[in-house]
Write a protein that holds these residues in place. Structure first.
Motif, PDB file in Angstrom:
ATOM      1  N   ALA A 213       1.407   8.114  -2.778  1.00 16.83           N
ATOM      2  CA  ALA A 213       0.030   8.445  -3.146  1.00 16.83           C
ATOM      3  C   ALA A 213      -0.030   9.823  -3.794  1.00 16.83           C
TER       4      ALA A 213
ATOM      5  N   LYS B 154      -8.301   3.883   5.747  1.00 15.71           N
ATOM      6  CA  LYS B 154      -7.941   5.131   5.077  1.00 15.71           C
ATOM      7  C   LYS B 154      -7.662   4.926   3.597  1.00 15.71           C
ATOM      8  N   ASP B 155      -7.194   3.752   3.239  1.00 16.06           N
ATOM      9  CA  ASP B 155      -6.894   3.466   1.836  1.00 16.06           C
ATOM     10  C   ASP B 155      -7.474   2.093   1.482  1.00 16.06           C
TER      11      ASP B 155
ATOM     12  N   ALA C  57       0.789  -1.237   0.000  1.00 14.14           N
ATOM     13  CA  ALA C  57       0.000   0.000   0.000  1.00 14.14           C
ATOM     14  C   ALA C  57       0.812   1.273   0.000  1.00 14.14           C
TER      15      ALA C  57
ATOM     16  N   ARG D  99      -5.812  -0.070  -1.220  1.00  8.86           N
ATOM     17  CA  ARG D  99      -4.577  -0.773  -0.834  1.00  8.86           C
ATOM     18  C   ARG D  99      -4.894  -2.016  -0.019  1.00  8.86           C
TER      19      ARG D  99
END
Length: 607
Positions: A46, A404-405, A40, A408
């Motif tokens: 990002a 949060k992601d 991730a 990922r």
């Protein structure tokens, strides 16, 4: 949207944008690299990816910036041989709603865990359930509204789903085709919730245990030896052996012998609420219901006559001084510690729940090892302890709404669905834990089998430790799926698993044709419907029928200790009638109707 998942068009567009910016054609993606590339995105990566997309869309940056952006985009896309997301290194958190099998970290402290971390580029922080009340833990998380990235839902699937704690996985199952190696269309449908979405992927594929039975009424080897090695199938005989042995051997190692004990902490109390009695009556494990094989009608167990007979057995044991005086107050850890001590003569349980206690008992007093038998009431023609070979979709691993992601996290799950990851989880590291034969099958030497057969040694390597990530079918080939044989289903394991004390004990049964501790149980059979306990996990916790079932369990746990300790037959009967009267005030019929309908509806997926 096809349930047998296809590569996302969106991903293809992004790749074309990256190609346009770089001005060159994409290089062929290496599948070996794809299995092992990074996880991730960090914040910097990002940001870079976002800038790359903006640059491509606006075509407004300098040539140098465009070149840098294209390189970053290509690097992120390269690992996804068949589609995927960025794999820059990431740290994720996961809650597994069962107790830990070890005192060490399965991801960070084992060879397999470290290999998986390198493969997925994820540092995984694991949290395990403390105690036995998974739904209480889920309630605390729901009240706080904050969750780790990944949730292994356990029996709290409905709670998390109802609270909006999980995000739909449908788009990821489209985008990341590794999932297709694990599930058929029917399995996807079994994981689909009322709103038409999938919120968790199940790790509960069909399996069976050919060496140790999944559940049973246990007796000490020493008690069996004193009774000339019987195959105990009659409930009355099982009770007699315990009572006689307890009287003849009141102490062991300076402590009182425990004739009979049961788990009673939180969900583990299901053993006395409904779990033990259903098998005695010839039914399989369908949670708090029995399911009539001919009609597929579900019926609540708690007020059945056979449940009354089971509770009456405990009443007799209590009056005889055979029952564990602490059994209604003990934690599950204390229960397993008693098993490990060698003091216990008999119990009912499922093997998965006592495997740690049995492993310790093997070291402390192997001659008092507990063995399971398919005990039933007189007149029962067929026992179903081993149960059906079925996939269940009632629980699994989901991505939380707090992640949060989530992209990922989804890529991490997809990477775990790769063949390389699944081999690591089940077989270990090639050259150290197994080898590959000329025909491509996995095999172990005698020494490797001996090491594998010791639970602690196996777990120290990380093999068969993170079973919540065992996502490949392991029993039989399924259409469109990959299959990885479970080592414990191979002939090599069966021939090497038993210790000398077990082989010696089994030798007394050889003339009757029994060669394993599962031999005296009826074999597993093909499933015809989704089992009742999986059905229950999927029901919304706010559904009145689900609430009625949960309330009935609470009432059972209130009344059963009273009935067991009633003292007289008259008082026992009075309490039983009172208990049934309280249950009659609940809309349990609604639960039975709902469960029956869901079970019958599921039959189409087991053709």
């Amino acid at each position: 949207m096809s349930l047998k998942r296809t590569t996302s068009l969106f991903l293809a567009v992004l790749l074309l944008i990256a190609v346009a910016v770089s001005g060159c054609t994409p290089a062929p993606t290496d599948t070996t690299t794809a299995a092992a590339t990074t996880a991730a995105a960090t914040t910097a990566a990002a940001t870079t990816a976002a800038e790359a997309a903006t640059t491509a869309a606006e075509a407004a940056t300098t040539a140098a910036a465009a070149t840098t952006t294209a390189a970053a985009a290509a690097e992120a896309a390269a690992p996804a041989a068949s589609g995927g997301f960025d794999r820059t290194p990431a740290s994720l958190k996961m809650l597994y709603l069962y107790n830990s099998a070890t005192t060490y970290d399965p991801w960070r402290d084992t060879a397999v865990g470290k290999a998986l971390a390198e493969l997925t580029k994820v540092d995984l922080e694991m949290e395990f359930l403390v105690g036995a009340d998974a739904r209480q833990k889920a309630s605390l998380l729901i009240a706080a509204g904050e969750y780790p990235d990944l949730l292994s839902t356990g029996e709290s699937s409905g709670d998390f789903y109802g609270a909006g704690a999980l995000i739909p996985l449908d788009s990821y199952l489209d985008t990341l085709p590794n999932f297709n190696d694990c599930y058929t269309d029917s399995y996807y449908k079994l994981m689909t919730q009322e709103d038409g979405h999938i919120y968790w992927i199940s790790y509960q594929h069909a399996t069976e245990n050919r060496v140790y039975p999944a559940a049973g009424y246990y007796l000490s080897m020493d008690a069996l030896k004193e009774n000339d090695y019987p195959v105990v199938t009659d409930f009355d005989e099982w009770q007699r052996i315990i009572i006689d042995y307890k009287k003849a051997h009141p102490d062991f190692n300076g402590q009182p012998t425990i004739g009979f004990t049961v788990p009673t902490e939180a969900v583990r109390a299901s053993a006395i609420e409904y779990g033990g009695s259903r098998f005695l009556a010839g039914y399989q494990n369908d949670g708090l219901t029995i399911v009539e094989p001919e009609t597929l009608e579900a019926k609540i167990i708690m007020n059945q006559d056979f449940q009354k007979e089971f509770v009456h057995m405990m009443f007799n044991f209590w009056n005889e001084g055979v029952a564990d005086p602490e059994m209604f107050m003990q934690t599950d850890d204390q229960y397993n510690a008693k098993i490990a001590s060698g003091r216990v003569v008999g119990l009912y349980d499922q093997r998965w729940a006592i495997v740690n206690g049995l492993a310790a008992l093997e070291t402390t007093a192997p001659e008092r090892m507990l063995l399971a038998f398919p005990v039933t009431f007189k007149g029962v023609e067929r026992e179903r302890y081993q149960g059906a070979r079925n996939f269940t979709g009632g629980q699994g691993i989901g991505i939380s709404s707090s992640a949060k992601d989530p992209d990922r996290v989804a890529q991490f799950l997809s990477d775990l669905c790769s063949e390389e990851a699944q081999i690591l989880l089940r077989w270990g590291i090639e050259g150290e834990d197994y080898s590959v034969a000329a025909d491509g099958t996995h095999e172990k030497s005698v020494e490797q089998w001996q090491s594998y057969s010791v639970q602690e040694t196996r777990h120290q390597r990380g093999i068969e430790l993170m079973t919540w990530f065992n996502l490949y079918p392991n029993l039989k080939e399924l259409p469109g799926c990959k299959t990885l044989p479970n080592p414990q289903l191979t002939q090599g394991y069966i021939e090497n698993v038993y210790k000398p004390f077990e082989l010696e004990f089994l030798s007394h049964y050889a003339d009757r044709g029994y060669t394993t501790f599962s031999s005296w149980f009826a074999p597993t059979y093909d499933a015809e419907y989704e089992v009742g306990w999986s059905i229950r996990q999927r029901i919304d916790p706010q559904n009145p029928a689900k609430i009625a079932g949960d309330t009935a369990l609470e009432i059972s746990l209130e009344y059963i200790p009273k009935m067991v300790q009633a003292g007289t037959e008259e008082k026992f009967e009075q309490l039983w009638q009172e208990f049934c009267g309280v249950l009659d005030t609940l809309p349990l019929k609604e639960y039975e109707v709902l469960a029956t309908q869901m079970i019958r509806d599921s039959t189409q997926f087991y053709k």
